[in-house]
Design an enzyme around this catalytic site. Structure first.
Site, PDB file in Angstrom:
ATOM      1  NE  ARG A  52     -51.768  -9.011  62.540  1.00  0.00           N
ATOM      2  CZ  ARG A  52     -52.642  -8.019  62.393  1.00  0.00           C
ATOM      3  NH1 ARG A  52     -53.904  -8.260  62.140  1.00  0.00           N
ATOM      4  NH2 ARG A  52     -52.248  -6.748  62.472  1.00  0.00           N
TER       5      ARG A  52
ATOM      6  CG  HIS B  50     -54.162  -8.993  57.731  1.00  0.00           C
ATOM      7  ND1 HIS B  50     -54.794 -10.062  58.312  1.00  0.00           N
ATOM      8  CD2 HIS B  50     -54.499  -9.005  56.421  1.00  0.00           C
ATOM      9  CE1 HIS B  50     -55.496 -10.705  57.385  1.00  0.00           C
ATOM     10  NE2 HIS B  50     -55.331 -10.083  56.239  1.00  0.00           N
TER      11      HIS B  50
ATOM     12  CE1 TYR C 246     -54.158  -3.354  63.104  1.00  0.00           C
ATOM     13  CE2 TYR C 246     -53.896  -2.261  60.984  1.00  0.00           C
ATOM     14  CZ  TYR C 246     -53.763  -3.390  61.776  1.00  0.00           C
ATOM     15  OH  TYR C 246     -53.240  -4.538  61.246  1.00  0.00           O
TER      16      TYR C 246
HETATM   17  C1  LIG Z   1     -64.940 -14.206  52.782  1.00  0.00           C
HETATM   18  C2  LIG Z   1     -63.798 -13.239  52.946  1.00  0.00           C
HETATM   19  N1  LIG Z   1     -64.054 -11.964  53.319  1.00  0.00           N
HETATM   20  C3  LIG Z   1     -63.029 -11.085  53.468  1.00  0.00           C
HETATM   21  C4  LIG Z   1     -61.729 -11.487  53.239  1.00  0.00           C
HETATM   22  C5  LIG Z   1     -60.582 -10.523  53.444  1.00  0.00           C
HETATM   23  N2  LIG Z   1     -59.868 -10.955  54.662  1.00  0.00           N
HETATM   24  C6  LIG Z   1     -58.743 -11.685  54.599  1.00  0.00           C
HETATM   25  S1  LIG Z   1     -58.169 -12.095  56.117  1.00  0.00           S
HETATM   26  C7  LIG Z   1     -59.404 -11.244  56.871  1.00  0.00           C
HETATM   27  C8  LIG Z   1     -59.483 -11.171  58.368  1.00  0.00           C
HETATM   28  C9  LIG Z   1     -59.464 -12.507  59.000  1.00  0.00           C
HETATM   29  O1  LIG Z   1     -59.354 -12.368  60.386  1.00  0.00           O
HETATM   30  P1  LIG Z   1     -59.227 -13.618  61.297  1.00  0.00           P
HETATM   31  O2  LIG Z   1     -60.267 -14.617  60.959  1.00  0.00           O
HETATM   32  O3  LIG Z   1     -59.174 -13.144  62.700  1.00  0.00           O
HETATM   33  O4  LIG Z   1     -57.820 -14.276  60.860  1.00  0.00           O
HETATM   34  P2  LIG Z   1     -56.350 -13.646  60.980  1.00  0.00           P
HETATM   35  O5  LIG Z   1     -56.102 -12.871  59.725  1.00  0.00           O
HETATM   36  O6  LIG Z   1     -56.304 -12.786  62.192  1.00  0.00           O
HETATM   37  O7  LIG Z   1     -55.439 -14.818  61.071  1.00  0.00           O
HETATM   38  C10 LIG Z   1     -60.271 -10.673  55.941  1.00  0.00           C
HETATM   39  C11 LIG Z   1     -61.443  -9.864  56.287  1.00  0.00           C
HETATM   40  C12 LIG Z   1     -61.520 -12.818  52.814  1.00  0.00           C
HETATM   41  N3  LIG Z   1     -60.295 -13.302  52.582  1.00  0.00           N
HETATM   42  N4  LIG Z   1     -62.550 -13.674  52.689  1.00  0.00           N
END
Ligand SMILES: Cc1ncc(C[n+]2csc(CCOP(=O)(O)OP(=O)(O)O)c2C)c(N)n1
Ligand SMILES: [Mg+2]
Length: 371
Positions: A256, A260, A269
């Site tokens: 990425r 985020h 971080y």
């Molecule tokens: C069930 C749930 N828990 C927490 C969140 C908050 N949240 C949004 S994105 C994210 C991290 C996702 O990481 P990853 O699966 O690696 O995807 P990336 O953002 O890196 O594309 C979190 C914890 C959410 N959207 N849904």
């Protein structure tokens, strides 16, 4: 053939091009027209993504989840899909949606907070954006099972992040996908971060790809910044699924490049050294070097592509911004054929609050700043 040749438990990674764009595997012999499309879409995706970040910074969009750096993991599989295959996205696949016919203006509208963005155009085989992490996985498995029962010949391609593979939904979805041998390709874009949590703190699994083995699903670790590797791996997974050989899993090893979402500051971080290291592995630069060596990429073609992208993006922004305000009812309308009593109550409350907000704002002005 990738299946059986790369052991995810050992961390073997399938790669066709190295970061300098040099072949490190057998030349896959793809049609130059297809290779031009692979590059064109990566560039369109990169430019659309950059525009979305600018719109957010200008206050024209609420928040946005940039996909910069992940274009190869998104374009390769999207171009390996057939017309009748279904896309179950996560929330960072702008380039994939564009290729699969989910218009750019809808993507922009989504991040502008407009519920009308969730209308998938008739005939488009893509689900809208899934923000609740990993919830698309069991639904994708169910949809693939239904497609199998109907004998449709269609395959489901389901995206998720690395962090998503720590969720219960991921494991339930993969378990059912394995048990029912559904025609699905699951792609986990391991971009090394789940918001501010690094990949190493998310799981003790050596690779994400090996998680699929627990469910009897073959998994392969692929260089997610290598569009040729992603195309070939996805094509094989889709073909296997279409031939009744069950689901397939790809871990796309990528990065990425940005925050985020636009509400996040990765400077808190992670290090500039880490970012600079991944800059050298950029998927566009790598593929461009390869195409240039093959005499396919030229500066004139690049200029033409950039001009075409600018025009397309401009039109999409105009469409998104000219739609007019949404009705509050739209937020509640489409969940059920008939609204549940709880939703009716919530809608009434929203309308009441909106009506009174103007009155409250006027009252605040009259008070002249007193709390
Ligand atoms: C069930 C749930 N828990 C927490 C969140 C908050 N949240 C949004 S994105 C994210 C991290 C996702 O990481 P990853 O699966 O690696 O995807 P990336 O953002 O890196 O594309 C979190 C914890 C959410 N959207 N849904
Ligand atoms: Mg991630």
């Amino acid at each position: 053939m990738i299946f059986g040749s790369f052991d995810p438990l050992k961390g073997d990674m399938f790669q066709v091009l190295d970061p300098d764009g040099k072949l490190v595997a057998e030349d896959p012999g793809l049609d130059p027209v297809l290779m031009k499309d692979l590059y064109r879409w990566m560039l369109y995706g990169r430019l659309a993504d950059e525009k979305a970040v600018k719109l957010q910074r200008q206050g024209r969009m609420g928040t946005y989840a940039p996909g910069k750096g992940q274009e190869a993991s998104q374009v390769g599989p999207a171009l390996a899909m057939g017309d009748y295959d279904w896309l179950f996205p996560s929330f960072r696949e702008l380039t994939t949606y564009m290729i699969r016919g989910y218009p750019l203006e809808y993507n922009l509208l989504y991040f502008m907070g407009d519920v009308r963005s969730n209308q998938v155009p008739e005939g488009t085989k893509s689900l809208p954006i899934f923000v609740p992490v990993a919830t698309q996985v069991p639904i994708a498995a169910g949809a693939a099972w239904a497609l199998k029962k109907k004998g449709s010949g269609s395959v489901v391609v389901c995206y998720m992040g690395d962090g998503a593979t720590s969720e219960g939904d991921f494991h339930e979805g993969l378990n059912f996908a394995g048990v029912f041998r559904v025609p699905a390709l699951f792609i986990s874009q391991n971009n090394q971060w789940a918001i501010s949590v690094p990949r190493k703190k998310q799981t003790l699994s050596r690779t994400i790809a090996q998680k699929s083995l627990s469910y009897g699903i073959p998994g392969v670790l692929v260089d997610g910044n290598d569009v040729l590797a992603m195309y070939i791996a996805a094509r094989e997974g889709i073909e296997r699924a279409r031939n009744g050989e069950g689901p397939f899993f790809i871990e796309a090893f990528t990065y990425r490049r940005m925050m985020h979402t636009t509400a996040d500051d990765p400077g808190r971080y992670r290090t500039p050294e880490e970012e600079a290291e991944w800059d050298l592995k950029d998927p566009l630069r790598r593929f461009r070097a390869y195409l240039e060596g093959r005499g396919i990429w030229t500066p004139e073609w690049q200029k033409q592509l950039e001009a075409d992208a600018e025009e397309m993006i401009k039109k999409a922004v105009e469409k998104a911004e000219s739609l007019g305000p949404q009705e509050p009812e739209d937020l509640f309308r489409h969940m059920y054929e008939e609204m549940t009593p709880a939703l009716v109550e919530q809608l009434e409350y929203l309308k009441f609050s909106l009506a009174n907000r103007e009155i409250e704002e006027e009252a605040d002005e009259i008070k002249g700043g007193f709390p």
